[in-house]
Design a protein around this motif. Structure first.
Motif, PDB file in Angstrom:
ATOM      1  N   GLU A 181      -9.509  10.200  -2.720  1.00  0.00           N
ATOM      2  CA  GLU A 181      -9.284  11.542  -2.192  1.00  0.00           C
ATOM      3  C   GLU A 181      -7.836  11.964  -2.394  1.00  0.00           C
ATOM      4  O   GLU A 181      -7.538  13.095  -2.791  1.00  0.00           O
ATOM      5  CB  GLU A 181      -9.654  11.597  -0.712  1.00  0.00           C
ATOM      6  N   GLY A 182      -6.909  11.029  -2.120  1.00  0.00           N
ATOM      7  CA  GLY A 182      -5.503  11.321  -2.376  1.00  0.00           C
ATOM      8  C   GLY A 182      -5.233  11.607  -3.836  1.00  0.00           C
ATOM      9  O   GLY A 182      -4.483  12.538  -4.180  1.00  0.00           O
ATOM     10  N   ASP A 236      -1.649   6.671   5.322  1.00  0.00           N
ATOM     11  CA  ASP A 236      -2.414   7.911   5.117  1.00  0.00           C
ATOM     12  C   ASP A 236      -2.432   8.286   3.641  1.00  0.00           C
ATOM     13  O   ASP A 236      -1.874   9.304   3.215  1.00  0.00           O
ATOM     14  CB  ASP A 236      -1.791   9.027   5.965  1.00  0.00           C
ATOM     15  N   VAL A 237      -3.110   7.467   2.853  1.00  0.00           N
ATOM     16  CA  VAL A 237      -3.101   7.651   1.395  1.00  0.00           C
ATOM     17  C   VAL A 237      -3.803   8.943   0.969  1.00  0.00           C
ATOM     18  O   VAL A 237      -3.469   9.516  -0.074  1.00  0.00           O
ATOM     19  CB  VAL A 237      -3.741   6.439   0.690  1.00  0.00           C
ATOM     20  N   GLN A 238      -4.754   9.403   1.745  1.00  0.00           N
ATOM     21  CA  GLN A 238      -5.502  10.587   1.312  1.00  0.00           C
ATOM     22  C   GLN A 238      -4.678  11.862   1.378  1.00  0.00           C
ATOM     23  O   GLN A 238      -5.046  12.882   0.781  1.00  0.00           O
ATOM     24  CB  GLN A 238      -6.784  10.744   2.133  1.00  0.00           C
ATOM     25  N   ASN A 239      -3.543  11.818   2.095  1.00  0.00           N
ATOM     26  CA  ASN A 239      -2.658  12.982   2.173  1.00  0.00           C
ATOM     27  C   ASN A 239      -1.290  12.710   1.556  1.00  0.00           C
ATOM     28  O   ASN A 239      -0.354  13.485   1.756  1.00  0.00           O
ATOM     29  CB  ASN A 239      -2.493  13.425   3.631  1.00  0.00           C
ATOM     30  N   PHE A 276     -12.002   1.454   1.421  1.00  0.00           N
ATOM     31  CA  PHE A 276     -10.702   2.121   1.495  1.00  0.00           C
ATOM     32  C   PHE A 276     -10.448   2.954   0.239  1.00  0.00           C
ATOM     33  O   PHE A 276      -9.621   3.875   0.245  1.00  0.00           O
ATOM     34  CB  PHE A 276      -9.609   1.068   1.684  1.00  0.00           C
ATOM     35  N   MET A 277     -11.176   2.641  -0.827  1.00  0.00           N
ATOM     36  CA  MET A 277     -10.991   3.386  -2.076  1.00  0.00           C
ATOM     37  C   MET A 277     -11.376   4.859  -1.937  1.00  0.00           C
ATOM     38  O   MET A 277     -10.879   5.702  -2.681  1.00  0.00           O
ATOM     39  CB  MET A 277     -11.802   2.739  -3.196  1.00  0.00           C
ATOM     40  N   LYS A 278     -12.252   5.177  -0.985  1.00  0.00           N
ATOM     41  CA  LYS A 278     -12.594   6.593  -0.793  1.00  0.00           C
ATOM     42  C   LYS A 278     -11.354   7.403  -0.442  1.00  0.00           C
ATOM     43  O   LYS A 278     -11.161   8.513  -0.938  1.00  0.00           O
ATOM     44  CB  LYS A 278     -13.655   6.735   0.301  1.00  0.00           C
TER      45      LYS A 278
END
Length: 690
Positions: free
Chosen positions: A190-191, A163-166, A184-186
């Motif tokens: 976001e993170g 969960d990289v975005q968080n 996956f870069m999105k």
């Protein structure tokens, strides 16, 4: 090509299968022809973005070299076109002849990625067990399965996407998402926008490494030593999640004792990092606990101690308290669809699946046979003969290690059937080559466990005489006499409905929602009210299961081969896993605009090494390992891009440019059986021009 679209003009949503990301796309059609691919904004996987490979789906479908009719090999090695019905009759007859002479287990199925790797894989698994053989092979015994095993051994599950975005801290181990998984870069971006720090661990200065807050460049294959060094620091400083350790784990005492030796000084020696870099990495982790998201790339698998290096990284996540929390490693819940596999009804373990005796953990976890051992069985060096093989969308004559041995083995088979979109290197060795449907010519279910999401792809077009994967297996099963029992559905649409039946979600609902839907709300810290899916029911720093099989219970560190067995004859270290964004393994090199971007294989080399060898850009270099040699042009990169003593050759190129002619199939991870296809000891020799 007499292709027919399902609508004459319009825009239809579906799911891209040019790689394994399963992105939502829109297909634009004018006057019965596909004219453009664009992103589906509402799909959670890619949120409207599309990579170059996805955009090239139209090139793939309409390519002038696309296979459209079955081919049969003549005695002189050339091919002739034959009707599909004749091909299926002859294939079925030869399968029965092999079964009668050698037994059912003398036949195997092999699934690759080029035709999709979801339901297509399950059809092949179902077919081969219904036939009576346990021998299912795929590219998973070369890619993916080691990570699945390693995380499964520690926590009972593996989520491919943390969960990289968080997250507060993102750690990327041996992966370069802008090239390998661009959508996956999105989530990573976001993170980062939310303030996440980024550590990249890679011997090369990759595109993602240039964006990092910290880039560590350890010796190839020494990632496990670094992981243990980080573990040592967290334990020594008592900066780990004591509540999680005390209540939900097992084996921590012996794990902690083993970690004591991995001081910054020792780890610096093992990895060739500085103590300052190692301690800096540790401190960044501590500052961002517990939301530390580790994301591990395939290169960590391709070591002869890959599973234990990966287990150490998984254990690091447990120490951080990052297990099943936002910004950590989600424990995904499955949807609960019906299972196409027949392992409960027809386990066939008594038939001695190929490689299951050598690598029992691989077979136990995946029911996957070991492809490298399979080559030995084909060549008469196994416990029983393997004489027939059906390969769907795979190109192991290119992508497996020791590729010339693979070609030799396939050439010796009594029956080799290949289904593919193009006449690949593997297809050229086949007795029968059957044209396969692309992802735009079928409908199937797609599952995204990291989102707990399901989508249904839509059939966009059809080509007369080209059948989808289910139709192929259905037809062959009925010709062999077990179709009515095991392949009763007439169409893939019926299969989709059958799979979904227990879930309460229907095909009709998914057709109305092209982006798909969440099948279950995401909950965190599920270990508080249920057991981990491990033998002990706990997060396992130490594995009794492995110990009973004769392996070390702890994820012990073993130096890579080139450090254990140093050789003056092979002083360079070869890396093979770096990708080009427009290619996927051996695929898409026949798309001319991609080929113009990257027209050839090259030896990427550090300027100091090039100077010692007297090399200039484009000079021919012979690269030699213990099993063979290839000759390629040199590409001298910038000093920061690669370590001295290390070279990189991208895999997937054809014939004499194929780096897998020099990678090892005989050096294997003892747990997963994965081959040593990176960190390979080699030597270089300049070829003087005449």
């Amino acid at each position: 090509m007499n292709a027919k679209t399902v609508v004459k003009t319009g825009t239809l949503p579906t799911i891209c299968r040019q790689c394994d990301m399963h992105c939502g796309i829109k297909v634009h059609i004018e006057n019965g022809k596909l004219i453009k691919i664009s992103g589906l904004d509402s799909h959670p996987e890619n949120r409207g973005s599309v990579c170059p490979k996805g955009l090239a789906a139209i090139d793939t479908v309409y390519h002038e070299e696309r296979l459209l009719k079955p081919l049969k090999k003549r005695p002189d090695g050339s091919f002739e076109e034959i009707p599909l019905g004749q091909a299926m009759t002859e294939i079925a007859t030869k399968l029965l002849e092999i079964k009668e002479k050698h037994g059912a287990r003398a036949v195997g199925c092999w699934q690759g990625e080029a035709l999709g790797f979801a339901q297509q894989e399950k059809y092949a698994r179902r077919f081969i067990h219904a036939f009576g053989s346990p021998n299912f092979f795929s590219c998973d015994s070369l890619c993916w399965a080691s990570r699945y095993l390693a995380y499964g051994l520690v926590q009972g599950y593996w989520n491919p996407y943390s969960d990289v975005q968080n997250a507060n801290l993102i750690i990327l181990w041996g992966t370069n998402p802008p090239v390998s998984h661009p959508t996956f870069m999105k989530s990573i971006k976001e993170g980062r926008r939310k303030g996440a720090k980024l550590i990249v661990i890679d011997p090369r200065l990759t595109r993602i490494a240039k964006q990092a807050d910290m880039h560590l460049r350890p010796l190839p294959g020494s990632d496990g030593a670094l992981a243990w060094g980080l573990i040592h620091y967290l334990i020594e400083k008592k900066r780990y999640d004591t509540g999680f350790i005390e209540n939900y784990t097992t084996g921590f005492e012996e794990f902690s004792a083993y970690a004591k030796e991995f001081t910054p000084e020792l780890v610096a020696q093992k990895t060739d990092l500085t103590e300052h870099e190692i301690i800096g990495c540790c401190q960044m982790i501590v500052e961002n606990l517990p939301r530390v998201a580790n994301y591990v790339g395939v290169s960590i698998e391709h070591q002869d101690n890959g599973v234990n290096n990966l287990r150490a990284i998984a254990c690091l996540g447990g120490l951080c308290g990052a297990v099943d929390i936002p910004g950590g490693d989600l424990w995904p819940e499955v949807m609960g669809v019906r299972d196409l596999n027949l392992y409960e009804k027809l386990p066939l373990a008594d038939q001695k699946p190929v490689g299951a005796d050598r690598f029992p953990v691989l077979y136990s976890f995946t029911k996957e046979c070991h492809t490298m051992t399979g080559m030995d069985y084909i060549l008469g060096k196994g416990e029983y003969p393997l004489r027939g093989l059906i390969i769907c969308g795979g190109n192991p004559a290119n992508t497996n290690p020791n590729a010339q041995k693979v070609a030799q083995a396939f050439s010796s088979l009594d029956l080799l059937v290949v289904r593919d979109l193009f006449l690949s290197e593997t297809a050229k060795l086949a007795h029968y080559v059957l044209p396969a449907a692309s992802f735009l010519e079928r409908s199937e279910l797609h599952f995204y466990t990291q989102h707990q999401w399901v989508s249904l792809s839509r059939k966009i077009m059809e080509i007369p005489g080209v059948v989808d994967e289910y139709s192929f297996w259905h037809e062959l099963a009925h010709r062999l006499g077990f179709g009515e029992e095991y392949f009763p559905w007439e169409t893939e649409q019926e299969v989709n409905s059958w799979l979904l039946e227990p879930t309460g979600i229907t095909v009709d609902e998914l057709q109305k929602r092209p982006e798909g839907m969440r099948y279950k709300p995401i909950k965190h810290q599920k270990f508080r009210d249920r057991l981990f899916p491990t033998p002990s029911g706990k997060f396992e720093f130490s594995s009794h299961y492995l110990e009973e099989l004769g392996y070390p219970a702890l994820p012990e560190y073993v130096e890579p081969l080139y450090l254990r067995d140093r050789s003056k004859d092979y002083p360079f270290i070869l890396i093979t896993g770096a990708r080009k964004i427009v290619f996927l393994h051996s695929r898409f090199r026949n798309i001319q605009r991609f080929r113009r971007l990257h027209p050839r294989a090259e030896v990427e080399i550090h300027p100091e090494d090039a100077g010692r060898l007297g090399l200039q850009d484009n000079d021919q270099v012979r690269v030699m390992s213990k099993i063979g040699s290839i000759t390629l042009p040199a590409k001298i990169v910038q000093e920061a891009e690669i370590r001295p003593g290390v070279i990189q050759i991208t895999h997937g190129w054809e014939q004499e440019s194929n780096v897998n002619r020099i990678t090892f199939d005989m050096v294997n991870d003892p747990i997963s059986g994965f081959p040593q296809v990176t960190s390979v000891p080699v030597r270089l020799e300049k070829i003087d021009s005449v």
